[in-house]
Design an enzyme around this catalytic site. Structure first.
Site, PDB file in Angstrom:
ATOM      1  N   ALA A   1       3.754  -5.655  10.108  1.00  0.00           N
ATOM      2  CA  ALA A   1       4.612  -5.660   8.928  1.00  0.00           C
ATOM      3  C   ALA A   1       3.736  -5.250   7.750  1.00  0.00           C
ATOM      4  CB  ALA A   1       5.190  -7.050   8.702  1.00  0.00           C
ATOM      5  N   LYS A   2       4.239  -4.387   6.901  1.00  0.00           N
ATOM      6  CA  LYS A   2       3.432  -3.880   5.789  1.00  0.00           C
ATOM      7  C   LYS A   2       3.578  -4.845   4.616  1.00  0.00           C
ATOM      8  CE  LYS A   2       2.498   0.755   4.056  1.00  0.00           C
ATOM      9  NZ  LYS A   2       1.070   0.742   4.270  1.00  0.00           N
ATOM     10  N   ILE A   3       2.941  -6.014   4.756  1.00  0.00           N
ATOM     11  CA  ILE A   3       3.135  -7.133   3.835  1.00  0.00           C
ATOM     12  C   ILE A   3       2.221  -7.004   2.617  1.00  0.00           C
ATOM     13  CG2 ILE A   3       2.922  -9.643   3.599  1.00  0.00           C
ATOM     14  CD1 ILE A   3       3.669  -9.850   6.579  1.00  0.00           C
TER      15      ILE A   3
END
Ligand code: PY5
Length: 307
Positions: A154-156
């Site tokens: 996830a590109k958090i």
């Protein structure tokens, strides 16, 4: 400077797209983002967005992991983005930054019972690492965030502190970029890019279970290498010392595009010159993203009508 943003459901002047100091995402990094490029093709007088839908599909996957519910699907997010680019009227290469985040104001760490927001803006953008030829990389003393702590797929937003640690350490030590290992010592990726090695004519890249972002450029290059160069990619765990004996190595990502690695930890990669497979893939990628290879035009979304 961009002139507009899409913010809280409407196109607004960029100056009006502002968050409160109390916003949840500002305090805790509770959001996710994407990085998308659009390329200006002067011959076609067209701006092509590269793999737009795939980026929004990934954003929505990040949202699922983060308990963010957006009122748009990938097609609607793509339409908003194309409309934004049309309003800006860009006739140059641009970088598009969508954000999905917890916008509520107030104290309290959690993911539930908060307001979810979406915003996107686009800026003119050139090279991410401004250097010709290969770059100098080091293995970071930092380790990649684990799926058990902050999932890298996830590109958090908050997770990019991990990337910033490794990038700045590399920079302060005189290198251009960092290669980050997993907790158990396998090659994961760069600070903000995936990595490939070439050994004995074969492409090798870490598997999606080694805490990498499942890169769209990575997937693109695997397709191009197989279909156009006849070279399949092996996804497998990679040891640190394989970096030292590789024939070729490169980073890839939306921002960095494809960047050859000339040196790892003071050891030249191969001859130290850009290798033949890296060169061919890099040239091909450069033409594909700009909409110059008809077989891959379906990856390029045209922004302007009737161009
Ligand atoms: N790994 C990480 C940690 C990344 O941040 C990125 C992209 C990639 C791999 C490559 O993914 P993709 O090919 O899908 O772009 N990083 C962003 C980029 O735009 C942000 C950079 C600041 O390249």
């Amino acid at each position: 400077m961009p002139r507009y943003a899409f913010f809280r459901g409407a196109f607004v002047p960029i100056e009006e797209a502002r968050l409160s100091i109390m916003a949840h995402v500002v305090n805790y990094g509770t959001g996710c983002f994407e990085g998308i490029r659009a390329y200006w093709n002067a011959d076609a007088a067209q701006l092509y967005v590269f793999r737009l839908r795939e980026h929004y599909q990934r954003l929505l996957r990040s949202c699922r992991i983060l308990h963010i519910a957006l009122p748009y699907d990938a097609d609607e997010l793509s339409e908003i983005t194309v409309e934004l680019l049309r309003k800006e009227g860009y006739r140059e290469d641009v970088y598009i930054r969508p954000l999905a985040y917890k916008g509520s104001e107030g104290i309290g760490v959690r993911l539930h019972d908060l307001v979810d927001e979406f915003a996107v803006f686009a800026v003119p953008f050139g090279k991410y690492i401004p250097k010709e030829g290969g770059i100098r990389a080091c293995v970071s003393s930092w380790r990649r965030v684990n799926d058990t702590a902050i999932p890298a797929r996830a590109k958090i937003i908050g997770a990019y502190v991990n990337s910033a640690f490794s990038k700045t350490e590399a920079h302060l030590n005189g290198f251009d970029e960092a290669i980050v290992l997993t907790e158990d010592g396998h090659v994961s990726e760069g600070s903000a890019e995936n990595i490939f090695l070439v050994r004995n004519g074969q492409l090798i890249t870490p598997p999606v279970t080694d805490n990498i972002l499942e890169g769209i450029t990575r997937a693109t290059l695997m397709d191009l290498a197989r279909q156009e160069l006849g070279i399949p990619t092996v996804e497998r765990r990679i040891h640190r010392t394989e970096l030292y004996i590789a024939d070729e190595a490169f980073f890839c990502g939306t921002g960095v595009e494809l960047v050859p690695i000339a040196e790892v930890d003071h050891r030249p990669v191969g001859t130290g010159e850009v290798g033949p497979i890296t060169r061919r893939l890099s040239d091909l990628y450069g033409r594909v993203v700009r909409g110059q290879v008809p077989a891959y035009l379906h990856w390029c979304t045209p922004v302007y009508e009737g161009a």
